[in-house]
Design an enzyme around this catalytic site. Structure first.
Site, PDB file in Angstrom:
ATOM      1  N   GLY A 154      26.789  20.679  -0.316  1.00  0.00           N
ATOM      2  CA  GLY A 154      28.116  20.261  -0.910  1.00  0.00           C
ATOM      3  C   GLY A 154      28.125  18.892  -0.750  1.00  0.00           C
ATOM      4  N   ARG A 155      29.660  18.332  -0.729  1.00  0.00           N
ATOM      5  CA  ARG A 155      29.726  16.872  -0.567  1.00  0.00           C
ATOM      6  C   ARG A 155      29.100  16.324   0.795  1.00  0.00           C
ATOM      7  NH1 ARG A 155      35.266  18.601  -3.164  1.00  0.00           N
ATOM      8  NH2 ARG A 155      34.897  19.999  -1.349  1.00  0.00           N
ATOM      9  N   ILE A 156      29.338  16.951   1.852  1.00  0.00           N
ATOM     10  CA  ILE A 156      28.795  16.627   3.155  1.00  0.00           C
ATOM     11  C   ILE A 156      27.331  16.419   3.239  1.00  0.00           C
ATOM     12  CG2 ILE A 156      28.692  16.713   5.612  1.00  0.00           C
ATOM     13  CD1 ILE A 156      31.850  17.675   5.357  1.00  0.00           C
ATOM     14  N   ILE A 236      27.207  21.094  12.406  1.00  0.00           N
ATOM     15  CA  ILE A 236      28.525  20.730  12.303  1.00  0.00           C
ATOM     16  C   ILE A 236      29.174  21.370  11.352  1.00  0.00           C
ATOM     17  CG2 ILE A 236      27.756  18.289  12.907  1.00  0.00           C
ATOM     18  CD1 ILE A 236      27.787  17.723   9.746  1.00  0.00           C
ATOM     19  N   ALA A 237      29.054  22.662  10.997  1.00  0.00           N
ATOM     20  CA  ALA A 237      29.748  23.445   9.941  1.00  0.00           C
ATOM     21  C   ALA A 237      30.678  24.230  10.724  1.00  0.00           C
ATOM     22  CB  ALA A 237      28.864  24.349   9.103  1.00  0.00           C
ATOM     23  N   ARG A 238      30.433  25.609  10.931  1.00  0.00           N
ATOM     24  CA  ARG A 238      31.368  26.424  11.708  1.00  0.00           C
ATOM     25  C   ARG A 238      30.539  27.033  12.774  1.00  0.00           C
ATOM     26  NH1 ARG A 238      34.902  23.808  10.282  1.00  0.00           N
ATOM     27  NH2 ARG A 238      36.998  24.329   9.213  1.00  0.00           N
ATOM     28  N   GLU A 267      34.730  29.398  19.780  1.00  0.00           N
ATOM     29  CA  GLU A 267      35.194  28.135  20.336  1.00  0.00           C
ATOM     30  C   GLU A 267      36.624  28.298  20.410  1.00  0.00           C
ATOM     31  OE1 GLU A 267      33.784  25.775  17.110  1.00  0.00           O
ATOM     32  OE2 GLU A 267      36.074  24.855  16.602  1.00  0.00           O
ATOM     33  N   HIS A 285      33.847  20.055  18.442  1.00  0.00           N
ATOM     34  CA  HIS A 285      34.457  20.034  17.333  1.00  0.00           C
ATOM     35  C   HIS A 285      34.903  18.737  16.947  1.00  0.00           C
ATOM     36  CE1 HIS A 285      35.687  22.998  13.819  1.00  0.00           C
ATOM     37  NE2 HIS A 285      35.574  21.739  13.342  1.00  0.00           N
ATOM     38  N   ILE A 286      34.214  17.713  16.805  1.00  0.00           N
ATOM     39  CA  ILE A 286      34.806  16.371  16.557  1.00  0.00           C
ATOM     40  C   ILE A 286      34.173  15.474  15.384  1.00  0.00           C
ATOM     41  CG2 ILE A 286      35.830  15.988  18.607  1.00  0.00           C
ATOM     42  CD1 ILE A 286      33.330  14.198  19.213  1.00  0.00           C
TER      43      ILE A 286
HETATM   44  C1  GLV Z   1      36.751  20.542  10.347  1.00  0.00           C
HETATM   45  O1  GLV Z   1      36.126  21.255  10.663  1.00  0.00           O
HETATM   46  C2  GLV Z   1      37.280  20.789   8.962  1.00  0.00           C
HETATM   47  O2  GLV Z   1      36.979  21.624   8.313  1.00  0.00           O
HETATM   48  O3  GLV Z   1      37.944  19.865   8.630  1.00  0.00           O
END
Ligand code: GLV
Length: 330
Positions: A154-156, A236-238, A267, A285-286
């Site tokens: 996706g975008r990220i 960095i997703a979930r 978490e 989660h930052i």
């Molecule tokens: C952070 O994890 C978000 O989904 O914005």
């Protein structure tokens, strides 16, 4: 004035802005509420400002029939039952776009920290263990010129691909539910492969896919077994996309060189084994947490709430609604 609840602590200027339009109840002490407490606080309120941590499900919606808008400052919305909201004509919005580049920066940072053993070597130094230079002291993996794998485009994912291909001369391979068009792939310098090929080819694999039943444990023991023992994995997703226990085992046995994790199953609790492994970089989660981006995310949630529930000139199309059809329906 309509009544809204801001469920978590947020920048004071956002509370002030909402206060011009609504009667606001907030949680600036950031008290941890159970769902029953959240339901209680929501009584008589038409809107709620949430983050990625409050569970907005059918039970809550049925207990709060006056609720009309749920506006989140997160991009991921696996904590919100979108179908249940839509069925009850409750508008839902998230916060895409404003965090894309910041989150991609962090994905890269975490991947580089894992590959180049930055956290591990810093702990060594702080512990007073550094007595002299060594030819292979914390020698890790290269990032430039290697193969970057991206699961979820996706975008990220695309922002990460651009960094890898154009900044670091990496060969970028990706897998996604749907393939990008040829022009977009060419612009990014990214090649579509099967998930299995992605796991086999990546020197550094970054996960950026949404979480849901279809992606639960998308990376488990079988997938880890396909990866190179020299590879790194960055999530960095979930939490829940990776089977953390299987990952800890692979890291312990050095079947995978290193990992960078910003999100965890269950978490903020962590699998204790992760805390004792030297070859994993752990962050709370930052990924989207630069100050300007977190402000922009909160402002966007406020924009949505004001557009959805504001009156007169303030009312309008919420800019990032996930189910805008609820406003149109009758
Ligand atoms: C952070 O994890 C978000 O989904 O914005």
């Amino acid at each position: 004035m309509k009544k809204v609840l801001v469920a978590r602590a947020v920048f004071p200027e956002v509370i002030e802005r909402l206060g011009v339009v609504f009667e606001v109840t907030h949680n600036q002490d950031d008290a941890v509420w159970t769902q029953a407490q959240l339901i209680d606080k929501l009584q008589g309120r038409e809107g709620v400002f949430v983050t990625g941590t409050e569970a907005i499900d059918a039970k809550l919606l049925d207990a709060c029939p006056q609720l009309r808008a749920v506006c989140s400052m997160a991009v991921g919305y696996n904590n919100i039952d979108l179908a249940a909201c839509t069925a009850r004509r409750v508008l839902v919005s998230n916060a895409p776009d404003v965090l894309t580049e910041t989150t991609a920066d962090f994905g890269f940072a975490l991947m580089m920290a894992a590959a180049r053993r930055i956290a591990e070597s810093e702990h060594f130094l702080r512990a007073g263990q550094w007595t002299r230079w060594g030819h292979d002291l914390f020698a890790g993996a290269d990032v430039h010129g290697t193969t970057l794998g991206i699961l979820g485009m996706g975008r990220i994912g695309q922002a990460i691909a651009r960094r890898g291909a154009h900044g670091f001369g990496m060969a970028v391979v990706y897998h996604n539910r749907s393939r990008l068009d040829a022009d977009t792939e060419a612009g990014l310098g990214a090649r579509y492969v099967s998930k299995e090929q992605l796991l086999r080819d990546a020197d550094h694999l970054i996960l950026v896919l949404p979480y849901g039943p279809a992606s639960h444990h998308a990376i488990g023991a079988a997938e880890l077994a396909l990866m190179k023992p020299t590879a790194t994995l960055t999530n960095i997703a979930r939490g829940g996309i990776v089977d953390d226990a299987a990952l800890a085992e692979a890291l312990h046995e050095r079947r995978l060189a290193a990992a960078g994790l910003d999100v965890f199953e269950g978490e903020p609790a962590l699998l204790p084994a992760l805390l004792t492994l030297p070859n994993v970089v752990l962050t709370p989660h930052i990924a989207s947490a630069s100050l300007p981006t977190r402000r922009a995310m909160a402002e966007l949630a406020a924009d949505n709430l004001i557009a959805a529930l504001g009156e007169g000139e303030r009312a309008g199309a919420p800019p990032t609604a996930l189910n805008p059809q609820v406003l149109r329906a009758g």
